[in-house]
Every structure is written in C-alpha cells, then in structure tokens.
Design an enzyme around this catalytic site. Structure first.
Site, short mmCIF file in Angstrom:
data_model
loop_
_atom_site.label_atom_id
_atom_site.label_comp_id
_atom_site.label_asym_id
_atom_site.label_seq_id
_atom_site.Cartn_x
_atom_site.Cartn_y
_atom_site.Cartn_z
N HIS A 81 3.45 7.76 -18.15
CA HIS A 81 4.50 6.89 -17.60
C HIS A 81 5.36 6.45 -18.78
CE1 HIS A 81 6.62 3.49 -15.87
NE2 HIS A 81 6.19 3.83 -14.67
N HIS A 103 7.49 11.24 -11.46
CA HIS A 103 7.70 9.79 -11.44
C HIS A 103 8.92 9.35 -12.25
CE1 HIS A 103 6.45 5.82 -10.32
NE2 HIS A 103 6.73 5.45 -11.54
N CYS A 117 0.81 -1.23 0.00
CA CYS A 117 0.00 0.00 0.00
C CYS A 117 0.84 1.27 0.00
CB CYS A 117 -0.94 0.03 1.21
SG CYS A 117 -1.72 -1.57 1.59
N CYS A 125 1.75 3.75 -3.13
CA CYS A 125 0.81 4.78 -3.60
C CYS A 125 0.36 5.72 -2.48
CB CYS A 125 -0.44 4.14 -4.22
SG CYS A 125 -0.09 3.38 -5.83
N HIS A 126 0.19 5.20 -1.26
CA HIS A 126 -0.40 6.02 -0.19
C HIS A 126 0.64 6.60 0.76
CE1 HIS A 126 -4.51 4.77 -1.25
NE2 HIS A 126 -4.01 3.55 -1.43
N MET A 176 -8.12 2.53 -7.52
CA MET A 176 -7.66 1.54 -6.53
C MET A 176 -7.98 0.14 -7.04
SD MET A 176 -6.93 0.92 -3.09
CE MET A 176 -7.34 -0.40 -1.92
#
Lengths: 546, 546
Positions: free
Chosen positions: B378, B336, B51, B54-55, B92
C-alpha cells in the site's frame, strides 16, 4: 483504535446514502401468477427460443417492447394471450400458428413472473467445450478433393443445424456439416491489408456460430467427411463471428452472456473474454447489452463489434490482446448488421430501431456520420456500387418498408454526396437482404418480410443507372416457401437465391435457384437443402466483392 | 411463413441450451434466517458502512472473504457473531468495540440472507445532483486572500465530512469546507505535458470525492467562505477522482455502481458514464468490479483507472470522449493505489491481495512488469528517489508487514536493476503511507496498521544512502490517537504528519505535526482538525514532487 469511534454527523450521511440501496429481490412477485416448476421450465425454453431475440432474456426490451412484470401485470393474462396469439400493429407477429393454446397460456403467465437470470459462462467452462477433430499438424497442404474451392458456397442450413458446402462450378452439394443450432453467420478468413502474413491460404477456413454459442471450424481443403476440424462453445446464445485479418484469432459475440470471446483460430481455444455490459448512449446501465454483429476491418488490425442495446460500436484491436485496445463509439440504438464501403475504410451499420445507418471511420476509429433512412434498415451483406450522379454509393433494404435506400459513401472524392441519401427505390415488399457485384449492372433485393406469399416468394432487381426495377422474379410458387438472400458466384456471372422450406423444415426440401447475372434467367436449381439461408461465396467474401 | 414451422432436431438443441439458464432468483433464501424489515435496513446500512469496503456490497469478497449465504449458512449465527466480535487471524478486525451486541447479531443474520442488489445510477440522476455555487464567469482572476496559495495544504478531515485548507507558510487553517461523507481522495489540476494549454492556473482547482459519491470543486483563489464552487454526485459509494491533464475534465470512480464518470471540470456536469463491470484476469464475470483508483497520466492524454476485482488497469484516453479509447491491461488482483515514476512514463500500483506491484508503461499503453513484494503493499502517494547502487527507485509500505520494499524503476538507463527489488527496510509496524522529496535525504513511513498504540503513534525515517532507520518519531502519546500520512511543504523544508483523533472523531481534536525535514525536530502543531487524513501540498502535487 476504532474502539470508541463515534459516528456523529457521518451517520446521517450514511443513512441518506444507503436509503438508495433498496433491495431488488425483496419485493418481487407479490401479485404475479405462478407456474409449476415443469411449466416454468417449458415456458422459459419457448421464451428463449422465440421471444428473447427481440425482447431480451431479461425482458427489458430491445427491438421488441419491455416484458417486465411492471408492464405485463397491467395487461393481465387474457390480453397477453391475445397479443401473443394474434400479434400487434406495432410489429409483433402472430404466434397462434407456432405455439399451442397451452403454450400461449404458459408464456402469458411466464412473462408476468420475475425473469430468471441465466448463468454466466467463464473462460474455463468454454475451454471444457473445445474439441479437436483434426490436429493442425495433420491439416493437408493442398485441397484433397480436386474441386475449385474458391468457388465453393458455404451455405447455412438453419433449421437442420448444418452448413452445406456447395461446388459453385458444378452446382453440386459437396458436404453437409453438423454445426451448432440455427447457425446465424459463417465467416471465412479474408484478404487483409499488406502487413498481414497469414499462415494458411486466405479463404480456406470457415467458422460458424450457432444460436447456441457453438463455434465450428471448417477446412475446405479436407475430404468432405473430414471438413469439421474443431469446435467450442462460447455462450448460451450468440449471433456473430469474425476472423482476424492475420488469420490468428477468431472472435465470437454472445447475446447471453453479453460478451465477446477471442479464440485461437487454429485450435478454437478460448483466450480472452470481454464483457459487453455497459452504459448506453442515453447514460443508463444495460445488463443485457448484446453483441449483435462483428466484422473484420479490412485495413486495420481490428474488429468492429456492434453492441446492440448500448448503441455503441466498439473497434477492438487484436494486435495485443493482453493489453486490449478498444475505441467505444457512441452511435445509435439498436445496432444490428453492416458492411464496409469499397475502400474498406468506412463501416456502414444499421441502427434498426432508430431508422438510421451509422457510419464509422475505421482509420480514425471514430463515428463518421449517422444517416436517416426508412423503417428498420437491414442490409445483410449490403451492396456498394458507383452511381453516375453520386459516385460511390452504399444501400440497404428495410425490415419495415419496401424500399431500398441509396447513399453516397465516398467523402474523399464526392464530399457533397457523402453520407446523404442519393435516391430510394420502392419495392413491392419489406426485405432482409440486398446484394450486387462490381461486374453487374443490377442490384437485387429480397422481400422476405412481406405478409403475402406472392411477394415473399419474389425478389426484385433494379438497374444501377436507371434506378428502375427491371424484373420481379418469382423464385418459388410452392406453398410455405419463401425466397431470400442473394450471392454472386466467383466470376460474377451467376446469382444464387435461397428458397426456404420453413413449413417443412425437418426435411431437405429447400433449394437454391441459380440465375444468369446478365439475362436474369434461371439456369438451374440445387435441391436437397434444409432452410438454406445465408450463402457465402469463398472468392467474393475473401475479396470483399460487393 | 412461420405458420407450420416444426422444431425437429432443433428443439433438442434448445432444451440443452436453456437447461443452462437456471433461474437465480427461484431457489433463494429457503434455509436462511430472516430479519424484520426495519432491522434489515439497519443491518444493510451498517454492512455498507463497515463491511462492504473489503467484502463488497454483493458480498462476493475482494480483500475480505466471500460472505454469500452458501458460505455463511455453513458457519451459522453463533460462529458468525464470534467472528464479527473478535475478528480472525486471517486479517479480519474485531468489531465488538464498534457494534453493539444487537448490531452484531443483526449483521450475522443479514449476511446469511441473499444480498440485496443496490440500484444503478443513470447520467440523468447525476445531472440532477449538479449544483453551481459560484458561476465560472464570476471566478476571480487572481487570489482574493493575499496568501501564498501554492504552499496551501488541502487536508481531508475524514470523519467531519470536510476538507481543510491550511496555509503552509503561516501554519494557519484558512477554511473548513463541507464536502461529501468521509472524503477518500482530493486531487488538484496538475502540471501536464507541453501540449496542454490549461485555461486556469495549474493547481488552483481541487476536487474531492466522498465515500457517498459526492464530488466537490474547490477554488483556492476564492475567499475562504466561497471556496466551494460546485458539486455533484456520481455514485452511492466511491473512492477516487482525477483531473485531465488539460484541466477540461474530471473523472471519478464508483464502487457502486461499478463505473467511472467523466465530468466537465468547469461545472461538474456529468458527461459520460463507463461501466467497469467485466471479466477478471481468471476469465470470470464480475458484477461488482470496482474502480479502486484513478490517476492523471503526466505525459499522455489519459487516465489510469484501476479496476480492483478485475485485476485490470484501464488506460482511458480523454482526447475524444465520444469515441472513447481504452486499453484494458490484464495485470493482477486486487488493484488498489499507485504512483508514477519520476519520468511520468511508468505507473506503479499495488495489487494488494496478490502481494505484488504492477508496473504499466503509459507510453506504450501496456503492462510493463509485475514485481513480487511483501504482504498487502500500500504505497499511498508513494516515494521515488535515486539509490547509489540501483539508480532511480520506487518504494512502498505494506498493510500486512513492517517492511518497505524498494525496487529499481529506470529500465532505460538501469535495465539490470529495473523492476527488481533493490533492498527492503524493516520497520516496527505495518503501515499505510510512505513519502519523500527530491531534496530530502530521508524516506518516511507510517505504521498505522500495527496493533500497539506506541508503534501506531510513531513514524520511522530511513536514510536513502545507508538504508538504515535514522529516527523513530513518536508523533503523539495521547490515548486513542494515531500518526499517519506524511507530506512535504512547497520548498521541501518541512514534513507534515497527521494525528488522527479516531477515539474522539466528533470533535476537532486531531492535529498536524510539522517537522524540520533536515533535523527531524518538531517545529509546530496545527490544531483544530477532525481526523486529518490525506494532505496534499499544492506545489508538490502539481509538479509530481516525490
């Protein structure tokens, strides 16, 4: 696709990895004593006010020791109360005359509890504090008061939360201006290198920084009651401020949050925030990495920003703040205050807990040298002059020793003497400020840190050629008062010394004593000031006369 | 002197000031559900593994939403379990196929509790992890294996925690090298600007960075069993690595702690740590400001360091690491991955949550432009070629849309087309990687993010002149496998595509499929790889062939 992913070997690796991620909040305060919510708030306020400067709000220690529970719980309530009351030989003062017994008890308990983490302050929060008292379009085009503003002294009235404007020609107080709490430094626009084309007269605008992070802009062309023209707030706790060489930006440094903020010098509108949190010279992360001091570089479009706990000097280029260039130089802990050499190329700053002076080459943007000096150097505005043997020299007083250290600071023409001690001068007591002037034969040092009132109330003057003390001047003899901080007037004929009325700080019973710079005799006293501290002569500061 | 100091007006100011210093630890976890210590540790590990990417470990959100208690407590246990199990339309994924019901329940509870703060990692801790397997004095002076090492492919075997070395001439696996967990990126030494005088052959050494922060150094001149020559660890969670243009330094970026570390490229001895915590482009402090990506600048002695949560590109100059120069450029969140234009002057990087490509001018060390593209760009290794109309162009795939965006990237000779979309190509599915070669007529894009196996198992190829898809290649039809990441061989005659065996990741049932770059026909399959991911052809990477 992840549907039937198996962890295999990988799970073991993750277990290893996350074993290191132990929760820091989980195991707190098991054995700690506690306070009621009201007492906790009181203790927090007292701690912030009187202790955080040396020990840090997060209590990890800096000039003072770490006060984290892992240290304080070992000592226990009684021992901590004794230390707070009577001080230690390690340099901690006694506080039994400042705090009540109940307050000392609360503080002893407070420092055994987990330190609360103060909040951050975003750019948007700062913008909400920005106020305009006089719009730039209404700024006068010439002085409205008919006085010689270039010989004004801008004087910090520390415990009144004010700045006084004093007429240096007439020895008259022109104004008391409301500022942030306990203003630490006031900086004016400075004469800059040839490329700069400032919009307004150099030396006209002055910027104050309060310990509460409040920034005020003062316009010396205004009528006294209108001199405060703008205001903002950039931190909860702050120490220094500087103007860019082109007069476009103001930068202020925060103790908490640990950051610096670049503002529009016209409106004080906050434009950019940069965190000073980082990795110190020992390779360890420091959350409370405070901005101790900021200076305008005379010959470059940069500021020198001292990050105290990191032991790093950051040279911050303001020529393009959206693509901010910073040179982060590893130097020594804990950086405090400094001054430029006469050429403006070299910046000399105290790393006080390391007993060193750090020298930065602002042209090459790198560390030049580190000089070992005596205990806890503190130059304040600093002093430069020319010595017969060593050539150009710089000097500092020390918080920890009655000594002035003098070193060569001309690596181009005096490479053998450069960045080496030339000589030292013993004084009666440890001091905070040193000062001279290019036209003066003398160097002045105060002795504010000496415990004896007689020494604390005297400043000492030594001769640039003989290196001998020529006079010890008892500036005041009144109980509860102390002498500190010297500043020359515009033409270098007078030296102004502050008399602090700390024992009577709620009344304007402080004064400035004016001495003849040649005869060293007293000329006059300017009364009606509250804890006058730093004094900044407009002409000398804008021209770097030291 | 402080003896009878009175606070007066000043006390009021301090009360105001410290009112803002509310304790953040004091009011935690009142309403939160709890877990046993063992379950908490398990949930923490699962969260970190699945997790946090991303979080964030501090759960403030980045690509994913904030999962702080103030958000999660409103949703409650049942709703959180549903979201974790079945995902959301906001992007998600479902996790009911990865986590057990008990694990989902623990995670739903865990994210309602205060997030534990992981520890820091000091330079000294890193030094203790540094290991030498082969001493530099024992490095061979020429390849010991008689193979054409410039056509080696260094291949990430992600779920095996290995890197494979594959002989591009013979289509043979030379070695499987043990590395850090889930290696994210491998970088080799690169051909650099004319001033650089590297000590060793360019392209000989390769450096891996694992998600566990482990760094490995690989020597392609060694016999296969001796290729791993050194190792260290610079974080608990990390994503990228790069070598300096002169081959002297390696830099790796941490997710936690949020910092980057400069190491000696010879020994991997950590030399310097720099925090990436800072103030984001919105003026807010970010504690978890992660280093998303790092690249060697072809024409300057700098690295490009992308600070994801800050939305800042830092250009870090390695020519004097004791006086480290950094340009901090305000760009867009959340940065990114990126790639250089063919001249090496412009760096093009995805700010994925902003649906933008950020362009940096590495010569002027400032932001050049921001280009709006489709959802979640990306580019992976990216692609540059020359378009008949727009001149030189760059392109990216998108995680959120089946589209390739193509923009002009030659502001010198094609200013009208520069940094504007030239055209877009619709593909069947959202993808992760794009690739081409100067000698190829085609551009390849994968479709890894599409939910349908058939699309996910296919890559699409379009023509540089017609802008049309010329072939859709079904790389694999096996259940539980997906196709991703393309790389050309040394002479540009072959394209290698990875086949991921995610459903069987504990066995080496992944493969690389080799295609003829002209006919687009399959040539061979290289089997025996575990989740082969990124592939790096030595010659193409050291010469920036894209």
């Amino acid at each position: 696709m992840r549907k039937t992913l198996k962890l295999g070997k990988l799970a073991a690796a993750v277990t290893l990895t996350t074993a290191a991620l132990s929760g820091s909040t989980a195991f707190a305060a098991a054995k700690s004593p506690t306070l009621s919510e009201a007492d906790f708030e009181t203790a927090k306020t007292l701690y912030f006010q009187r202790c955080a400067g040396c020990h840090g709000v997060l209590r990890k220690g800096a000039t003072g020791k770490s006060l984290l529970p892992e240290e304080t719980l070992k000592k226990g309530q009684k021992r901590l109360e004794k230390i707070i009351s009577y001080g230690t030989e390690g340099g901690m003062n006694n506080f039994d005359d400042i705090f009540s017994k109940k307050e000392i008890s609360m503080l002893a308990t407070y420092i055994q509890m987990e330190p609360p983490v103060p909040p951050e302050m975003s750019l948007d929060m700062m913008k909400k504090h920005t106020k305009e008292y006089v719009a730039p379009k209404d700024y006068p085009t010439k002085p409205l008061h008919g006085r010689n503003w270039k010989n004004f002294f801008v004087v910090i009235e520390r415990d009144a939360g004010k700045a006084a404007i004093v007429d240096g020609d007439k020895h008259e107080i022109v104004a008391h201006i409301d500022t942030g709490y306990a203003v630490h430094v006031i900086k004016g626009t400075e004469k800059h290198h040839k490329d700069a084309k400032p919009k307004y007269d150099v030396g006209r605008f002055w910027y104050t920084i309060g310990r509460d992070g409040k920034v005020n802009k003062i316009d010396l062309f205004q009528e006294p009651e209108k001199m405060l023209v703008a205001e903002t707030k950039m931190a909860y706790d702050a120490r220094d401020i500087a103007v860019s060489g082109d007069g476009k930006y103001v930068i202020a440094g925060g103790y908490w949050p640990p950051h610096f903020v670049i503002m529009d010098a016209e409106t004080l509108d906050p434009l950019k925030v940069v965190s000073s949190r980082g990795i110190n010279v020992d390779g360890e992360y420091v959350n409370e990495a405070r901005v101790a001091a900021i200076y305008t570089t005379p010959n470059e479009s940069t500021w020198m920003v001292a990050i105290k706990e990191l032991g790093q000097m950051w040279q911050v280029d303001y020529s393009d703040i959206a693509n901010l260039r910073i040179e982060q130089m590893d130097t020594a802990k804990f950086l405090h205050d400094g001054f430029f050499d006469p050429t403006g190329r070299y910046f000399q700053i105290a790393a006080n807990a390391s007993n060193q002076m750090v020298v930065v080459d602002t042209k090459e943007r790198k560390l030049e040298k580190i000089i070992d000096v005596a205990s806890l150097p503190h130059p304040g505005p600093g002093a430069n002059w020319t010595d017969k043997k060593c050539g150009p020299v710089g000097a500092t007083t020390h918080l920890g020793k009655g000594e002035v250290s003098v070193w060569g600071n001309d690596p181009i023409n005096h490479p053998d003497q450069a960045w080496k001690l030339c000589y030292t001068v013993e004084t009666d007591g440890a001091g905070v400020f040193i000062r001279t002037h290019p036209d003066s034969q003398y160097v002045w040092a105060d002795q504010l840190k000496h415990p004896e009132p007689e020494v604390q109330q005297s400043v000492q003057v030594f001769d640039k050629d003989t290196h001998k003390i020529v006079k010890t001047i008892r500036v005041t003899e009144e109980e509860g008062k102390a002498a500190l901080h010297m500043e020359f007037n515009q033409d270098g004929t007078e030296v102004w010394v502050s008399v602090w009325n700390r024992a009577d700080a709620s009344n304007p019973t402080g004064e400035i004593v004016v001495y003849d710079a040649k005869t060293l005799e007293e000329k006059t006293r300017i009364k009606g000031l509250t804890t006058p501290t730093g004094k900044f002569n407009v002409y000398n500061r804008m021209n770097h006369k030291t």
